[in-house]
Each structure stands twice: as structure tokens, then as C-alpha cells.
Design a protein around this motif. Structure first.
Motif, short mmCIF file in Angstrom:
data_model
loop_
_atom_site.label_atom_id
_atom_site.label_comp_id
_atom_site.label_asym_id
_atom_site.label_seq_id
_atom_site.Cartn_x
_atom_site.Cartn_y
_atom_site.Cartn_z
N SER A 6 0.85 -1.19 0.00
CA SER A 6 0.00 0.00 0.00
C SER A 6 0.88 1.24 0.00
N GLY A 41 -10.21 -2.53 0.96
CA GLY A 41 -9.78 -3.65 0.13
C GLY A 41 -9.97 -3.35 -1.36
N ARG A 43 -9.94 -0.33 -2.72
CA ARG A 43 -8.91 0.65 -3.09
C ARG A 43 -7.55 -0.03 -3.28
N LEU A 44 -7.24 -1.01 -2.45
CA LEU A 44 -5.98 -1.74 -2.59
C LEU A 44 -5.91 -2.44 -3.95
N ALA A 45 -7.01 -3.08 -4.33
CA ALA A 45 -7.04 -3.79 -5.61
C ALA A 45 -6.89 -2.82 -6.77
N ASP A 50 -0.76 -4.99 -2.34
CA ASP A 50 -0.98 -6.17 -1.52
C ASP A 50 -1.70 -5.76 -0.24
N LEU A 51 -2.08 -6.76 0.53
CA LEU A 51 -2.68 -6.47 1.84
C LEU A 51 -1.61 -5.84 2.73
N ARG A 70 -10.89 -6.68 -1.50
CA ARG A 70 -9.80 -6.71 -2.48
C ARG A 70 -10.03 -7.81 -3.51
N SER A 71 -10.41 -8.99 -3.03
CA SER A 71 -10.65 -10.12 -3.93
C SER A 71 -11.79 -9.82 -4.90
N LEU A 74 -10.57 -7.31 -7.49
CA LEU A 74 -9.66 -7.95 -8.44
C LEU A 74 -10.42 -8.78 -9.45
#
Length: 107
Positions: A6, A41, A43-45, A50-51, A70-71, A74
Motif C-alpha cells: 500500500s 480492500g 482501493r488496494l485492488a 498487496d494487503l 480486495r478479492s 480484483l
């Protein structure tokens, strides 16, 4: 998509979540924080990150919400890319029009 960590805690939302959840494995479930974790999650994707490391010391429900967000994002990004690629192929190589039905009885 490259795996990156991140954004080094520069994001206000991430900093707030980290300060609220990091090191608090026994924090009671909070619906509002769960939504914030799910959004984080996503926003991370979108960023290809990564986490975050701090997530391992967060409550299980928070870890799950970030991972699921995140999943899900993605998966949607991948589906969007597949649809875009398929659309480009169809635009450059369109299917031939089927023979008009009336030609079967003519000739």
C-alpha cells in the motif's frame, strides 16, 4: 497487475484504519468499520497493492472484510479486462452475417 504494498500510510483512510484496528485482535465487531475495511480492500485492488502488513494484527472480521473487498475488486477488474479484450476482438474481426433465410428457398 504488479504486486505493490500500500501507499506507505499516506492515505488518510488507511492511516485511520491502521490506528483503529492494528494490534486489536479482540475488538468487537463494528458494522461501520467493516464497510470501511471492505472499501479499503477495493482501493488496494485498484492500486494493485498487496494487503498491508498491519492487517495481521487486526480483528478477524476486519481482515476478512479487507481481503473480501480486495478479492471482489480484483475479480471485477479481471472480468472487465476480459470483456474489453473480447470486445476489441469482435470489433476487429466481426462475425459474418448469416445467410438470409429467403436464400434457402431461392435458387
Amino acid at each position: 497487475m504488479a504486486n505493490r504494498t500500500s501507499n506507505d500510510g499516506n492515505d488518510v483512510a488507511e492511516v485511520t484504519l491502521r490506528l483503529t484496528l492494528s494490534g486489536r485482535r479482540v475488538l468487537p465487531y463494528d458494522e461501520r468499520l467493516t464497510v470501511a475495511c471492505f472499501d479499503h480492500g477495493i482501493r488496494l485492488a485498484q492500486a494493485g497493492a498487496d494487503l498491508p502488513d498491519w492487517l495481521v494484527t487486526a480483528p478477524p472480521w476486519a481482515r476478512a472484510a479487507v481481503a473480501i473487498g480486495r478479492s471482489s475488486a480484483l475479480r471485477m477488474i479481471q472480468e472487465d479486462r476480459l470483456l474489453s479484450a473480447r470486445g476489441a476482438v469482435e470489433a476487429t474481426n466481426p462475425m459474418l452475417e448469416p445467410e438470409p433465410f429467403w436464400r434457402r428457398w431461392m435458387g
